[in-house]
Each structure stands twice: as structure tokens, then as C-alpha cells.
Design a protein around this motif. Structure first.
Motif, short mmCIF file in Angstrom:
data_model
loop_
_atom_site.label_atom_id
_atom_site.label_comp_id
_atom_site.label_asym_id
_atom_site.label_seq_id
_atom_site.Cartn_x
_atom_site.Cartn_y
_atom_site.Cartn_z
N LEU A 155 70.47 14.24 -0.55
CA LEU A 155 69.06 13.87 -0.70
C LEU A 155 68.47 14.49 -1.96
O LEU A 155 68.36 15.72 -2.07
N ALA A 156 68.09 13.65 -2.91
CA ALA A 156 67.35 14.13 -4.06
C ALA A 156 65.95 14.56 -3.62
O ALA A 156 65.50 14.20 -2.52
N PRO A 157 65.26 15.36 -4.42
CA PRO A 157 63.89 15.73 -4.05
C PRO A 157 63.04 14.49 -3.77
O PRO A 157 63.02 13.54 -4.56
N GLY A 158 62.40 14.46 -2.62
CA GLY A 158 61.57 13.33 -2.24
C GLY A 158 62.31 12.20 -1.55
O GLY A 158 61.68 11.25 -1.06
N ALA A 159 63.64 12.28 -1.45
CA ALA A 159 64.42 11.20 -0.86
C ALA A 159 64.45 11.31 0.66
O ALA A 159 64.34 12.39 1.23
N THR A 160 64.65 10.16 1.31
CA THR A 160 64.71 10.07 2.77
C THR A 160 65.90 9.23 3.18
O THR A 160 66.15 8.17 2.59
N SER A 161 66.62 9.69 4.17
CA SER A 161 67.74 8.91 4.70
C SER A 161 67.21 7.72 5.50
O SER A 161 66.05 7.73 5.94
N PRO A 162 68.04 6.71 5.75
CA PRO A 162 67.63 5.64 6.67
C PRO A 162 67.39 6.21 8.07
O PRO A 162 68.00 7.21 8.45
N MET A 163 66.53 5.56 8.83
CA MET A 163 66.36 5.92 10.23
C MET A 163 67.68 5.63 10.94
O MET A 163 68.28 4.57 10.75
N HIS A 164 68.15 6.57 11.76
CA HIS A 164 69.43 6.38 12.44
C HIS A 164 69.39 7.03 13.81
O HIS A 164 68.57 7.91 14.07
N THR A 165 70.29 6.57 14.68
CA THR A 165 70.29 7.02 16.08
C THR A 165 71.60 7.69 16.43
O THR A 165 72.68 7.15 16.18
N HIS A 166 71.53 8.88 17.01
CA HIS A 166 72.68 9.58 17.58
C HIS A 166 72.66 9.36 19.09
O HIS A 166 71.71 9.78 19.76
N THR A 167 73.68 8.72 19.60
CA THR A 167 73.78 8.53 21.05
C THR A 167 74.64 9.59 21.70
O THR A 167 74.71 9.67 22.93
N ARG A 168 75.31 10.41 20.88
CA ARG A 168 76.19 11.45 21.38
C ARG A 168 75.74 12.80 20.83
O ARG A 168 75.03 12.88 19.82
N PRO A 169 76.15 13.91 21.47
CA PRO A 169 75.81 15.24 20.93
C PRO A 169 76.33 15.40 19.50
O PRO A 169 77.37 14.84 19.14
N TYR A 170 75.59 16.15 18.70
CA TYR A 170 76.00 16.34 17.31
C TYR A 170 75.55 17.71 16.82
O TYR A 170 74.68 18.35 17.41
N ILE A 171 76.16 18.12 15.70
CA ILE A 171 75.79 19.36 15.03
C ILE A 171 75.28 19.00 13.64
O ILE A 171 75.95 18.29 12.89
N ILE A 172 74.08 19.45 13.31
CA ILE A 172 73.50 19.22 11.99
C ILE A 172 73.66 20.50 11.18
O ILE A 172 73.36 21.60 11.65
N ILE A 173 74.19 20.36 9.95
CA ILE A 173 74.53 21.50 9.10
C ILE A 173 73.85 21.33 7.75
O ILE A 173 73.94 20.25 7.13
N SER A 174 73.18 22.36 7.28
CA SER A 174 72.59 22.34 5.95
C SER A 174 73.59 22.92 4.95
O SER A 174 74.01 24.07 5.08
N ILE A 175 73.99 22.11 3.99
CA ILE A 175 74.92 22.57 2.95
C ILE A 175 74.19 23.39 1.90
O ILE A 175 74.73 24.33 1.32
N THR A 176 72.95 23.04 1.66
CA THR A 176 72.13 23.73 0.66
C THR A 176 70.86 24.25 1.33
O THR A 176 70.48 23.81 2.42
N ALA A 177 70.20 25.18 0.66
CA ALA A 177 68.84 25.52 1.07
C ALA A 177 67.98 24.28 0.87
O ALA A 177 68.14 23.53 -0.10
N LEU A 178 67.06 24.04 1.81
CA LEU A 178 66.38 22.74 1.80
C LEU A 178 65.09 22.83 2.61
O LEU A 178 65.05 23.46 3.68
N ASN A 179 64.04 22.19 2.11
CA ASN A 179 62.83 21.97 2.90
C ASN A 179 63.01 20.61 3.55
O ASN A 179 62.80 19.56 2.93
N LEU A 180 63.42 20.62 4.81
CA LEU A 180 63.85 19.41 5.51
C LEU A 180 62.76 18.93 6.46
O LEU A 180 62.25 19.69 7.28
N LYS A 181 62.45 17.66 6.35
CA LYS A 181 61.51 17.02 7.27
C LYS A 181 62.26 15.99 8.09
O LYS A 181 63.00 15.17 7.54
N MET A 182 62.09 16.02 9.41
CA MET A 182 62.70 15.02 10.29
C MET A 182 61.59 14.25 10.99
O MET A 182 60.66 14.85 11.54
N SER A 183 61.70 12.92 10.94
CA SER A 183 60.67 12.06 11.52
C SER A 183 61.31 11.08 12.49
O SER A 183 62.44 10.64 12.29
N SER A 184 60.56 10.73 13.54
CA SER A 184 61.03 9.76 14.53
C SER A 184 60.24 8.46 14.40
O SER A 184 59.18 8.43 13.76
#
Length: 226
Positions: A155-184
Motif C-alpha cells: 500500500l502506497a501512502p493513501g492507497a486502499t486495498s479492495p474490500m474483501h471477505t475472510h470466511t476462515r480464521p486468519y493472521i494479519i501481519i504488518s511487514i512495515t511500520a504503518l498507520n493502518l485504517k480498516m473499514s467495513s
């Protein structure tokens, strides 16, 4: 004469390898390896954190589950399987994803850090390989085993991923320091200042997108169980 010389070289190499194996501590389960620290474990997944100093080797250790390895540092390492010669050096960088699918009941090896920086990696091992993997895919698959899929969001500064759905358990990992916003989809959102190497296990269906609301490039990896 050449054939005889080649035979002598091969014999000598085999003798050196046998001596190295004899002097090395016996293999242990990966969770018992001295430098592999279990940092999260539940009924479905184990997360281990390895920090291998420059010049150091891990003890020979045995994996009995499929594995995802997510690298957090830039250095150079070799891999050596039990009873085999040490492999060639290969560079690593933050965000590298390694996927190990067990072809047999177990896999035994050790890692040698031949670089000048500590080798920092998270190992994620699902407890079970499902008989019927989930067909639901949250996004482009960066790597997978019979046990898990990996999604890689750069994610470049200001970029947003597509909306996506996890139907199974998952682990989210930050590779870099990041100001991360998650929206539903319902408009709810939350921001988190995360550090490189931060991770979180999520159990349950989630639909969201990921936004980099900071000023530096960021990278998020999601390891989703099948």
C-alpha cells in the motif's frame, strides 16, 4: 584417472558431511528449537518468531505441519536439510513469503545466517491440513499450501486495498511500520499505528479493506487458514 579423482573428492565430501552431522546436536521439534520462540498458539495455528544473529545457525529442527514463513529483515541465509550438504546463500528481504508443503510426514533442516544483519522471520504453522479446503478466496493469492493461503497487500501512502471477505480464521501481519485504517461495508472503521512484525489472530468472518493513511509505503500480509 579423472574418474578415480572424482570418486576421491565425492568420498571426502561425504566424510566431511558425516562428521558435521555427527558433531551437530540431534534434531528437535521446531517448537523446542532454542531460537524459535512460540509467540502465539491455539487449537488451529502456531506462530513462532525466529531472530537468528549474523553468522549463527539454528539447531536442526523438524517441521510436522505445512508452514508459511514471513520474513521481516534483509540479510542472506542458507538452508541445510538433514543428511544433505548446505545449500547456496540466498538473499532475504522484508515481505518475502515462503510456503512449505510437507511431501512426507516431516521436514528436518537448519538455517544459517550468512549475512551481516539478524534474520527475522515469523513461522506460521496450521495445526491441520483440511480434507476439504475452503474454496472462498479473499483476494489475489501470493502463496499457498494445502493448509493456508496468503494475501499480500502493498500500500502506497493513501492507497486502499479492495474490500474483501475472510470466511476462515486468519493472521494479519504488518511487514512495515504503518498507520493502518480498516473499514467495513457498513461504514465503520478504525485506525491502528502498527509496528513492523506486529500480528493479530482473527477468528470469524470479516469483510474489510485496508488503507495506508500514513505518509510512508506500507505492506500487510494476511495468512488465512483453509
Amino acid at each position: 584417472m579423472k574418474s578415480k579423482l572424482l570418486f576421491v573428492v565425492v568420498l571426502a565430501s561425504a566424510g566431511i558431511l558425516a562428521a558435521q552431522q555427527a558433531s551437530a546436536p540431534a534434531p528437535v521439534p521446531v517448537e523446542s528449537a532454542p531460537l524459535h520462540k512460540v509467540v502465539f498458539k491455539n487449537d488451529v495455528v502456531t506462530v513462532m518468531h525466529l531472530i537468528l544473529p549474523p553468522g549463527a545457525r539454528t539447531q536442526y529442527h523438524t517441521h510436522t505441519h505445512d508452514r508459511m514463513a514471513v520474513t521481516l529483515s534483509a540479510t542472506s541465509t542458507t538452508n541445510q536439510k538433514w543428511n544433505e550438504a548446505e545449500g547456496s546463500a540466498a538473499p532475504t528481504k522484508p515481505g518475502d513469503i515462503g510456503a512449505l508443503t510437507l511431501a512426507e510426514a516431516s521436514y528436518t533442516h537448519r538455517v544459517h545466517n550468512v549475512g551481516s544483519v539478524a534474520f527475522d522471520v515469523l513461522d506460521i504453522e496450521p495445526a491441520l491440513r483440511p480434507a476439504t479446503p475452503s474454496p472462498d478466496i479473499a483476494g489475489p493469492v501470493a502463496a499457498e499450501t494445502p493448509s493456508a493461503r496468503v494475501y499480500n497487500w502493498v500500500l502506497a501512502p493513501g492507497a486502499t486495498s479492495p474490500m474483501h471477505t475472510h470466511t476462515r480464521p486468519y493472521i494479519i501481519i504488518s511487514i512495515t511500520a504503518l498507520n493502518l485504517k480498516m473499514s467495513s461495508p457498513d461504514g465503520q472503521s478504525g485506525s491502528h499505528q502498527v509496528k513492523a512484525g506486529d500480528f493479530h489472530f482473527v477468528d470469524g468472518k470479516v469483510t474489510h479493506n485496508l488503507s495506508n493513511v500514513g505518509t510512508s509505503p506500507g505492506q500487510i500480509v494476511e495468512v488465512e487458514l483453509k
